[in-house]
Design a protein around this motif. Structure first.
Motif, PDB file in Angstrom:
ATOM      1  N   MET A   1       0.839  -1.178   0.000  1.00  0.00           N
ATOM      2  CA  MET A   1       0.000   0.000   0.000  1.00  0.00           C
ATOM      3  C   MET A   1       0.879   1.234   0.000  1.00  0.00           C
ATOM      4  O   MET A   1       2.083   1.151   0.205  1.00  0.00           O
ATOM      5  CB  MET A   1      -0.935  -0.010   1.200  1.00  0.00           C
ATOM      6  N   ASP A   2       0.261   2.392  -0.244  1.00  0.00           N
ATOM      7  CA  ASP A   2       1.076   3.596  -0.190  1.00  0.00           C
ATOM      8  C   ASP A   2       1.312   3.974   1.271  1.00  0.00           C
ATOM      9  O   ASP A   2       0.849   3.296   2.181  1.00  0.00           O
ATOM     10  CB  ASP A   2       0.475   4.739  -1.009  1.00  0.00           C
ATOM     11  N   MET A   3       2.047   5.032   1.497  1.00  0.00           N
ATOM     12  CA  MET A   3       2.495   5.354   2.851  1.00  0.00           C
ATOM     13  C   MET A   3       1.585   6.352   3.568  1.00  0.00           C
ATOM     14  O   MET A   3       1.998   7.006   4.516  1.00  0.00           O
ATOM     15  CB  MET A   3       3.930   5.866   2.790  1.00  0.00           C
ATOM     16  N   ASN A   4       0.359   6.438   3.155  1.00  0.00           N
ATOM     17  CA  ASN A   4      -0.615   7.320   3.789  1.00  0.00           C
ATOM     18  C   ASN A   4      -0.870   6.847   5.216  1.00  0.00           C
ATOM     19  O   ASN A   4      -1.203   5.690   5.456  1.00  0.00           O
ATOM     20  CB  ASN A   4      -1.908   7.308   2.970  1.00  0.00           C
ATOM     21  N   ALA A   5      -0.730   7.742   6.170  1.00  0.00           N
ATOM     22  CA  ALA A   5      -0.895   7.386   7.580  1.00  0.00           C
ATOM     23  C   ALA A   5      -2.299   6.887   7.889  1.00  0.00           C
ATOM     24  O   ALA A   5      -2.485   6.015   8.744  1.00  0.00           O
ATOM     25  CB  ALA A   5      -0.563   8.584   8.460  1.00  0.00           C
ATOM     26  N   SER A   6      -3.290   7.396   7.183  1.00  0.00           N
ATOM     27  CA  SER A   6      -4.671   6.952   7.411  1.00  0.00           C
ATOM     28  C   SER A   6      -4.857   5.488   7.030  1.00  0.00           C
ATOM     29  O   SER A   6      -5.544   4.741   7.727  1.00  0.00           O
ATOM     30  CB  SER A   6      -5.655   7.814   6.611  1.00  0.00           C
ATOM     31  N   TYR A   7      -4.256   5.070   5.903  1.00  0.00           N
ATOM     32  CA  TYR A   7      -4.336   3.662   5.494  1.00  0.00           C
ATOM     33  C   TYR A   7      -3.691   2.770   6.548  1.00  0.00           C
ATOM     34  O   TYR A   7      -4.237   1.749   6.948  1.00  0.00           O
ATOM     35  CB  TYR A   7      -3.636   3.430   4.162  1.00  0.00           C
ATOM     36  N   ASN A   8      -2.523   3.177   6.970  1.00  0.00           N
ATOM     37  CA  ASN A   8      -1.789   2.405   7.963  1.00  0.00           C
ATOM     38  C   ASN A   8      -2.618   2.248   9.240  1.00  0.00           C
ATOM     39  O   ASN A   8      -2.719   1.160   9.808  1.00  0.00           O
ATOM     40  CB  ASN A   8      -0.463   3.099   8.261  1.00  0.00           C
ATOM     41  N   VAL A  21       3.104  -3.747   3.990  1.00  0.00           N
ATOM     42  CA  VAL A  21       4.206  -3.643   3.039  1.00  0.00           C
ATOM     43  C   VAL A  21       3.941  -2.425   2.165  1.00  0.00           C
ATOM     44  O   VAL A  21       2.873  -2.289   1.587  1.00  0.00           O
ATOM     45  CB  VAL A  21       4.304  -4.908   2.159  1.00  0.00           C
ATOM     46  N   TYR A  22       4.917  -1.534   2.094  1.00  0.00           N
ATOM     47  CA  TYR A  22       4.779  -0.326   1.277  1.00  0.00           C
ATOM     48  C   TYR A  22       5.343  -0.588  -0.113  1.00  0.00           C
ATOM     49  O   TYR A  22       6.333  -1.289  -0.275  1.00  0.00           O
ATOM     50  CB  TYR A  22       5.523   0.847   1.914  1.00  0.00           C
ATOM     51  N   SER A  29       9.584   7.829  -3.643  1.00  0.00           N
ATOM     52  CA  SER A  29       9.057   9.185  -3.676  1.00  0.00           C
ATOM     53  C   SER A  29       9.286   9.890  -2.342  1.00  0.00           C
ATOM     54  O   SER A  29       9.729  11.041  -2.289  1.00  0.00           O
ATOM     55  CB  SER A  29       7.569   9.141  -4.018  1.00  0.00           C
ATOM     56  N   GLN A  30       9.002   9.197  -1.253  1.00  0.00           N
ATOM     57  CA  GLN A  30       9.202   9.768   0.083  1.00  0.00           C
ATOM     58  C   GLN A  30      10.680  10.033   0.340  1.00  0.00           C
ATOM     59  O   GLN A  30      11.055  11.064   0.888  1.00  0.00           O
ATOM     60  CB  GLN A  30       8.637   8.824   1.145  1.00  0.00           C
ATOM     61  N   PHE A  31      11.526   9.108  -0.075  1.00  0.00           N
ATOM     62  CA  PHE A  31      12.972   9.286   0.070  1.00  0.00           C
ATOM     63  C   PHE A  31      13.421  10.541  -0.675  1.00  0.00           C
ATOM     64  O   PHE A  31      14.207  11.338  -0.158  1.00  0.00           O
ATOM     65  CB  PHE A  31      13.714   8.057  -0.464  1.00  0.00           C
ATOM     66  N   GLY A  32      12.909  10.717  -1.874  1.00  0.00           N
ATOM     67  CA  GLY A  32      13.263  11.893  -2.666  1.00  0.00           C
ATOM     68  C   GLY A  32      12.877  13.185  -1.982  1.00  0.00           C
ATOM     69  O   GLY A  32      13.623  14.156  -1.981  1.00  0.00           O
ATOM     70  N   ARG A  33      11.710  13.200  -1.372  1.00  0.00           N
ATOM     71  CA  ARG A  33      11.259  14.409  -0.678  1.00  0.00           C
ATOM     72  C   ARG A  33      12.052  14.643   0.600  1.00  0.00           C
ATOM     73  O   ARG A  33      12.480  15.763   0.886  1.00  0.00           O
ATOM     74  CB  ARG A  33       9.767  14.309  -0.348  1.00  0.00           C
ATOM     75  N   ASP A  34      12.235  13.603   1.376  1.00  0.00           N
ATOM     76  CA  ASP A  34      12.834  13.756   2.700  1.00  0.00           C
ATOM     77  C   ASP A  34      14.355  13.894   2.678  1.00  0.00           C
ATOM     78  O   ASP A  34      14.920  14.704   3.405  1.00  0.00           O
ATOM     79  CB  ASP A  34      12.480  12.574   3.600  1.00  0.00           C
ATOM     80  N   VAL A  35      15.014  13.116   1.875  1.00  0.00           N
ATOM     81  CA  VAL A  35      16.476  13.076   1.912  1.00  0.00           C
ATOM     82  C   VAL A  35      17.091  13.890   0.772  1.00  0.00           C
ATOM     83  O   VAL A  35      17.847  14.824   1.017  1.00  0.00           O
ATOM     84  CB  VAL A  35      16.990  11.618   1.870  1.00  0.00           C
TER      85      VAL A  35
END
Length: 54
Positions: A1-8, A21-22, A29-35
């Motif tokens: 699934m995607d990394m949306n906190a609501s889904y989790n 499992v993400y 995409s998250q790595f690109g934004r964060d790091v």
């Protein structure tokens, strides 16, 4: 699934034994934004300060 906190949160609540499992796209995409975004901005600031010092 995607990394949306609501889904989790929903999966954890309704399927407590499920293994979450993400997908690779969202992780990259998250790595690109964060790091990579932080590294890019730091490097731009460093180069800007270097140009101003000349």
């Amino acid at each position: 699934m995607d990394m949306n906190a609501s889904y989790n949160k929903l999966v954890t609540k309704h399927l407590p034994k499920a293994q979450i499992v993400y997908d690779r796209f969202h992780m990259q995409s998250q790595f690109g934004r964060d790091v990579l975004g932080v590294v890019r901005l730091d490097e731009a600031r460093r180069l800007q300060q270097q140009d101003q010092g000349c």
